[in-house]
Design an enzyme around this catalytic site. Structure first.
Site, PDB file in Angstrom:
ATOM      1  N   ASP A   1       0.846  -1.191   0.000  1.00  0.00           N
ATOM      2  CA  ASP A   1       0.000   0.000   0.000  1.00  0.00           C
ATOM      3  C   ASP A   1       0.885   1.246   0.000  1.00  0.00           C
ATOM      4  OD1 ASP A   1      -2.301  -1.508   0.036  1.00  0.00           O
ATOM      5  OD2 ASP A   1      -2.582  -1.377   2.208  1.00  0.00           O
ATOM      6  N   PRO A   2       0.402   2.359  -0.547  1.00  0.00           N
ATOM      7  CA  PRO A   2       1.219   3.578  -0.616  1.00  0.00           C
ATOM      8  C   PRO A   2       1.804   4.021   0.720  1.00  0.00           C
ATOM      9  CG  PRO A   2      -0.728   3.832  -1.985  1.00  0.00           C
ATOM     10  CD  PRO A   2      -0.890   2.525  -1.242  1.00  0.00           C
TER      11      PRO A   2
END
EC number: 5.4.99.25
Length: 297
Positions: free
Chosen positions: A39-40
């Protein structure tokens, strides 16, 4: 051409696809893929397969992943991390002890069924769960079986009496498809207190760890250094029994033929000219191709 795996230490704010895009531009190579989406907001180990190593991506997914992170008792969100909407707040009057938290963590070890967060990339009827969430549509989230090999406290938790919140650092080793923020949320439910994940970093994945990782910016600044930083394909098979092929058997392997080998291993790495050229699997009394890497130079 480069063939191998570059272990990137991904920065916060970038998607895994962003990393692949930047590497393709920096190295002028199209055949690049990543093994295991981050995930970012999550940092850490992102193995990047280049050239012939892209054939390993499915195998890379099967290896355990290790994370270190921080959770917080005191409130819960719809996304299970601090970027989500607060759903519940509850002050802790008394902090949990190390033993209480660890006992709760232990209940998740082994094979478990996990419900993914509503803000996740899991698809239902061809649509991502996060798309349903953004549209305010409720949908049944499919359970998935994952395996938790380790879920432990890293140190003593810290209690903020004024806020009525307790933070804890943890380490998790798990199979692919595991949502770590779900494990933090579920731990809170197990202990009857709302919990949220505040930080996460992947420290190992696909047999590689953070000590082998480099920053994307380092490669972008000096693309020619990629050949020094790349992990050879053979490094991925270090746990396999490796057999050096004589010329006769190499000619058979090169043509995808089955061969007999003096071993009982289920899978073997076959090497020629000091490079792994194929993975063969035992089928009855004969070993047959499982993965061909003929261009591994």
């Amino acid at each position: 051409m480069l063939n191998g795996i570059i272990v990137i230490d991904k920065d916060k704010g970038m998607t895994s696809a962003d990393v692949v895009y930047h590497l393709r531009r920096a190295l002028h190579i199209r055949k690049i893929g990543h093994a295991g989406t981050l995930d970012p907001e999550v940092t850490g180990v992102l193995p990047i397969a280049i050239g012939q190593a892209t054939k390993l991506i499915e195998l890379m997914h099967t290896r355990p992943k290790k994370y270190q992170g921080t959770g917080l008792f005191g409130y819960a969100t719809d996304s299970y991390d601090i970027d989500g909407k607060v759903l519940k707040e509850k002050r802790l009057v008394m902090p949990f002890t190390v033993e209480e938290i660890q006992r709760g963590m232990n209940t998740f070890k082994g094979k478990i069924e996990q419900v993914p967060p509503i803000y996740s990339a899991v698809k239902v009827n061809g649509k991502h769960l996060y798309e349903y969430a953004r549209e305010g549509i409720k949908v049944e989230r499919p359970k998935r079986q994952v395996e938790i090999f380790q879920y432990d406290l890293l140190n003593d938790p810290s209690f903020d009496k004024e806020k009525g919140q307790e933070s804890f650092d943890f380490e998790i080793t798990c199979s692919k498809g595991t949502y770590v923020r779900s494990l933090v949320n579920d731990l809170g439910e197990k202990l009857d207190e709302p919990a949220v994940m505040t930080y996460l970093r992947r420290v190992a994945s696909s047999g590689f760890d953070i000590s082998q990782a480099v920053k994307l910016s380092e490669i972008e600044a000096n693309p020619e250094k990629a050949s020094e930083l790349i992990q050879p394909i053979d490094a991925f098979f270090k746990d396999y029994e490796t057999i050096d092929l004589p010329e006769g058997k190499w000619l058979k392997v090169k043509n995808g033929a089955g061969i007999s080998l003096e071993t009982n291993a289920k899978k073997v790495a076959l090497r020629y000219n000091e490079k792994v050229k194929a993975i063969y699997e035992k089928k009855g009394k004969i070993y047959r191709p499982s993965l061909m890497l003929l261009q591994n130079e």
